[in-house]
Design a protein around this motif. Structure first.
Motif, PDB file in Angstrom:
ATOM      1  N   PHE A 102     -17.841  -3.411  19.621  1.00  0.00           N
ATOM      2  CA  PHE A 102     -16.389  -3.341  19.710  1.00  0.00           C
ATOM      3  C   PHE A 102     -15.960  -1.897  19.950  1.00  0.00           C
ATOM      4  N   VAL A 103     -14.858  -1.738  20.670  1.00  0.00           N
ATOM      5  CA  VAL A 103     -14.298  -0.423  20.941  1.00  0.00           C
ATOM      6  C   VAL A 103     -12.855  -0.397  20.444  1.00  0.00           C
ATOM      7  N   THR A 104     -12.496   0.682  19.748  1.00  0.00           N
ATOM      8  CA  THR A 104     -11.114   0.899  19.310  1.00  0.00           C
ATOM      9  C   THR A 104     -10.730   2.351  19.589  1.00  0.00           C
ATOM     10  N   PRO A 105      -9.440   2.655  19.499  1.00  0.00           N
ATOM     11  CA  PRO A 105      -9.071   4.073  19.467  1.00  0.00           C
ATOM     12  C   PRO A 105      -9.675   4.734  18.236  1.00  0.00           C
ATOM     13  N   GLY A 106      -9.720   6.041  18.226  1.00  0.00           N
ATOM     14  CA  GLY A 106     -10.167   6.752  17.045  1.00  0.00           C
ATOM     15  C   GLY A 106      -9.290   6.433  15.851  1.00  0.00           C
ATOM     16  N   VAL A 107      -9.900   6.349  14.692  1.00  0.00           N
ATOM     17  CA  VAL A 107      -9.166   6.055  13.452  1.00  0.00           C
ATOM     18  C   VAL A 107      -8.367   7.300  13.046  1.00  0.00           C
ATOM     19  N   ILE A 108      -7.140   7.081  12.561  1.00  0.00           N
ATOM     20  CA  ILE A 108      -6.256   8.176  12.167  1.00  0.00           C
ATOM     21  C   ILE A 108      -5.810   7.947  10.729  1.00  0.00           C
ATOM     22  N   ASP A 109      -5.988   8.959   9.887  1.00  0.00           N
ATOM     23  CA  ASP A 109      -5.523   8.871   8.498  1.00  0.00           C
ATOM     24  C   ASP A 109      -4.271   9.717   8.348  1.00  0.00           C
ATOM     25  N   ILE A 110      -3.163   9.074   8.054  1.00  0.00           N
ATOM     26  CA  ILE A 110      -1.881   9.762   7.936  1.00  0.00           C
ATOM     27  C   ILE A 110      -1.730  10.486   6.607  1.00  0.00           C
ATOM     28  N   HIS A 111      -2.575  10.171   5.623  1.00  0.00           N
ATOM     29  CA  HIS A 111      -2.428  10.777   4.294  1.00  0.00           C
ATOM     30  C   HIS A 111      -3.803  11.154   3.748  1.00  0.00           C
ATOM     31  N   SER A 112      -4.147  12.422   3.939  1.00  0.00           N
ATOM     32  CA  SER A 112      -5.435  12.916   3.467  1.00  0.00           C
ATOM     33  C   SER A 112      -5.244  14.244   2.738  1.00  0.00           C
ATOM     34  N   HIS A 113      -6.184  14.536   1.845  1.00  0.00           N
ATOM     35  CA  HIS A 113      -6.233  15.840   1.189  1.00  0.00           C
ATOM     36  C   HIS A 113      -7.583  16.501   1.422  1.00  0.00           C
ATOM     37  N   HIS A 268       6.342  10.658  -0.451  1.00  0.00           N
ATOM     38  CA  HIS A 268       5.637   9.930  -1.513  1.00  0.00           C
ATOM     39  C   HIS A 268       6.689   9.156  -2.304  1.00  0.00           C
ATOM     40  N   CYS A 269       6.558   7.828  -2.339  1.00  0.00           N
ATOM     41  CA  CYS A 269       7.559   7.008  -3.034  1.00  0.00           C
ATOM     42  C   CYS A 269       6.955   5.635  -3.300  1.00  0.00           C
ATOM     43  N   HIS A 293       5.078   7.052   1.762  1.00  0.00           N
ATOM     44  CA  HIS A 293       3.646   6.985   1.487  1.00  0.00           C
ATOM     45  C   HIS A 293       3.396   6.340   0.131  1.00  0.00           C
ATOM     46  N   HIS A 294       2.358   5.542   0.086  1.00  0.00           N
ATOM     47  CA  HIS A 294       1.960   4.706  -1.061  1.00  0.00           C
ATOM     48  C   HIS A 294       2.840   3.450  -1.085  1.00  0.00           C
ATOM     49  N   LEU A 305      13.643  -1.027   5.894  1.00  0.00           N
ATOM     50  CA  LEU A 305      12.703  -0.115   6.543  1.00  0.00           C
ATOM     51  C   LEU A 305      12.688  -0.331   8.047  1.00  0.00           C
ATOM     52  N   ARG A 306      12.731  -1.591   8.475  1.00  0.00           N
ATOM     53  CA  ARG A 306      12.778  -1.880   9.915  1.00  0.00           C
ATOM     54  C   ARG A 306      14.061  -1.315  10.535  1.00  0.00           C
ATOM     55  N   GLU A 307      15.190  -1.545   9.884  1.00  0.00           N
ATOM     56  CA  GLU A 307      16.470  -1.098  10.429  1.00  0.00           C
ATOM     57  C   GLU A 307      16.569   0.415  10.505  1.00  0.00           C
ATOM     58  N   ASN A 308      15.898   1.111   9.581  1.00  0.00           N
ATOM     59  CA  ASN A 308      15.927   2.572   9.568  1.00  0.00           C
ATOM     60  C   ASN A 308      14.743   3.193  10.287  1.00  0.00           C
ATOM     61  N   ASP A 309      13.889   2.357  10.889  1.00  0.00           N
ATOM     62  CA  ASP A 309      12.715   2.820  11.634  1.00  0.00           C
ATOM     63  C   ASP A 309      11.845   3.751  10.786  1.00  0.00           C
ATOM     64  N   VAL A 310      11.509   3.283   9.580  1.00  0.00           N
ATOM     65  CA  VAL A 310      10.674   4.048   8.663  1.00  0.00           C
ATOM     66  C   VAL A 310       9.362   3.296   8.449  1.00  0.00           C
ATOM     67  N   CYS A 311       8.251   3.961   8.660  1.00  0.00           N
ATOM     68  CA  CYS A 311       6.943   3.352   8.439  1.00  0.00           C
ATOM     69  C   CYS A 311       6.590   3.371   6.953  1.00  0.00           C
ATOM     70  N   SER A 312       5.715   2.466   6.562  1.00  0.00           N
ATOM     71  CA  SER A 312       5.143   2.447   5.217  1.00  0.00           C
ATOM     72  C   SER A 312       3.658   2.720   5.327  1.00  0.00           C
ATOM     73  N   ALA A 313       3.219   3.866   4.772  1.00  0.00           N
ATOM     74  CA  ALA A 313       1.801   4.219   4.746  1.00  0.00           C
ATOM     75  C   ALA A 313       1.264   3.811   3.381  1.00  0.00           C
ATOM     76  N   ILE A 314       0.417   2.784   3.353  1.00  0.00           N
ATOM     77  CA  ILE A 314       0.102   2.104   2.095  1.00  0.00           C
ATOM     78  C   ILE A 314      -1.402   1.910   1.919  1.00  0.00           C
ATOM     79  N   TRP A 315      -1.777   1.598   0.672  1.00  0.00           N
ATOM     80  CA  TRP A 315      -3.124   1.132   0.376  1.00  0.00           C
ATOM     81  C   TRP A 315      -3.171  -0.389   0.528  1.00  0.00           C
TER      82      TRP A 315
END
Length: 457
Positions: A102-113, A268-269, A293-294, A305-315
């Motif tokens: 399988f081929v995908t785009p490269g994985v991207i982590d939006i929240h890393s330390h 973070h919220c 995030h979270h 969130l949809r109406e305000n065009d805000v993404c949710s970065a979650i576990w």
């Protein structure tokens, strides 16, 4: 492995001097010029050399919801040239047989330390949180990033991670600027900085700031204190942004960049009510939240969130480790997807970053148990395109489309299976990891001896 061996490994991987990407390094509006008239701390990223490559016969997920059986992906000179079926000509390309893979785009982590809380996890390495004031918008995460953190090479080899956002910690209401990096070996953080990426800005709400600072007998000690401190900072920043910016003020330079729309807010919220109030505050003060995030309670306000065009970065399934995390549910991602909101799977963890594909599959399965059947091709977008969109780099990476950076992963099986590992990973068309070639396994001089890793031979 000593530093000299690590540098030698870099040289072996690069083979020759790297070709410049030619990307603009001029600062965005929110980043004033340094005294010499140039961008402060500019990216010096240069892509490693690659060869014209054709991946043929694999199942291709493009990151935008398309699945192609017996697909072909072509890239050369650092960019995707074509994505399609077996009819695409591969003349002039090195062919790699992808049948059964399988081929995908490269994985991207939006929240890393990685890098600012690196491994080994000792106190001397804890550089991710300037927990000396509730608001520290003047600090930049990149000034804490240690590029030899072995977490970078593990994320590449085990998780197919090609880009990631390094954030400050969440003790502060305003934690400072985030840095977006390419996951390539480099002696300096400037050599990893993603060319052309906007800065992020870390904010936090809820328990963390009121616990850290209220525990010291200072404001904020309550949620209402959180908002009061934030709002006053934004009012001060508006005055600065509307006035003479020639007198430099590091805190207000960053906040003015946010108000200009050039620096993206990552907040973070956890609780839904907090997120709703933050969106109201953003409207009051004239900025936009890019992603929460979270966000364990995002499922309660998917429509907002949809109406305000805000993404949710979650576990996929972390919950219950503090009070504001107790109402997290496994179906969070699926319910957000059903509501038409943006879903991103993130890690916030040096181990989790190595399996974002598996975390996404867990979230997909939870939705299936609830009667929501989300196609695999959409789920792949949770750790590729959607992350790129929320980081402001989707025009350059995050999907397999002609003209975009050739950030590509060839998986040895279904990427949503726990049994699957990256076989090969390309960044800007350069082969940066190859499970079948020990010379294509970059490691840090602080590598702790994970199976299959060690000195570059």
């Amino acid at each position: 492995m000593k530093l000299g061996h690590w540098i030698a490994g870099l040289s072996a991987l690069a083979l020759t001097a790297c070709a410049s990407t030619g990307e603009e390094t001029r600062p965005r509006t929110g980043t004033p010029l340094a005294a010499n008239g140039e961008a402060p701390y500019p990216s010096t990223y240069e892509r490693y050399p690659g060869r014209p490559t054709a991946l043929v016969g694999a199942t291709v997920y493009d990151g935008r919801g398309q699945r192609i059986e017996n697909g072909t992906v072509l890239f050369r000179d650092g960019a995707i040239v074509g994505v399609g079926d077996a009819s695409l000509s591969t003349d002039g390309y090195d062919r790699i047989d992808g049948r059964g893979k399988f081929v995908t785009p490269g994985v991207i982590d939006i929240h890393s330390h990685l890098g600012d809380y690196p491994t080994p996890s000792v106190q001397a390495h804890e550089d991710g949180n300037e927990a000396t004031s509730p608001t520290t918008p003047d600090v930049w995460a990149e000034h804490s990033v240690w590029p030899q953190d072995p977490g970078f090479s593990r994320a590449l080899a085990n998780g197919g991670v090609t880009a990631l956002q390094i954030l400050p910690g969440s003790a502060n209401l305003m934690g400072g600027r985030a840095a977006t990096l390419k996951n390539v070996p480099s002696r300096t953080v400037q050599g990893m900085k993603f060319p052309g990426a906007p800065y992020g800005f870390k904010m936090a709400c809820g328990e963390n700031p009121k616990r850290v600072y209220g525990g010291r007998g200072q404001k904020p000690s309550t949620r209402m204190g959180n908002f009061a401190v934030n709002r006053q900072m934004w009012l001060d920043a508006r005055e600065y942004a509307d006035g003479d910016r020639s007198k430099r003020d590091l805190k207000n330079e960053t906040l003015a960049g946010v108000l200009d729309g050039d620096i993206l807010v990552h907040n973070h919220c956890y609780r839904a009510d907090d997120m709703a109030l933050v969106m109201d505050m953003a409207k009051e003060m004239g900025y936009k939240v890019t992603a929460f995030h979270h966000a364990v309670e995002s499922y309660k306000i998917g429509d907002l969130l949809r109406e305000n065009d805000v993404c949710s970065a979650i576990w996929a399934d972390w919950y219950g480790f503090k009070m504001e995390a107790y109402d997290g549910i496994l179906e969070n991602a699926a319910l957000l997807q059903k509501a038409g909101a943006c879903v991103v799977i993130h890690s916030d963890d040096a181990n989790g970053i190595q399996r974002l594909n598996q975390e996404a599959a867990k979230a997909q399965k939870a939705g299936q148990r609830m009667g929501m059947d989300i196609p695999d091709a959409d789920v792949v977008g949770w750790f590729t395109y959607n992350a790129a969109k929320a980081m402001g780099i989707a025009e350059m990476t995050g999907s397999l489309e002609a003209g975009k950076m050739a950030d590509v992963v060839l998986w040895n099986g279904d990427p949503l299976s726990v049994y699957t590992r990256p076989e090969k990973v390309w960044i800007d068309g350069a082969l940066m990891y190859d499970a079948l070639d020990r010379k294509r396994r970059p490691v840090s001089d602080f590598e702790l001896g994970q199976p299959g890793e060690g000195d570059v031979k």
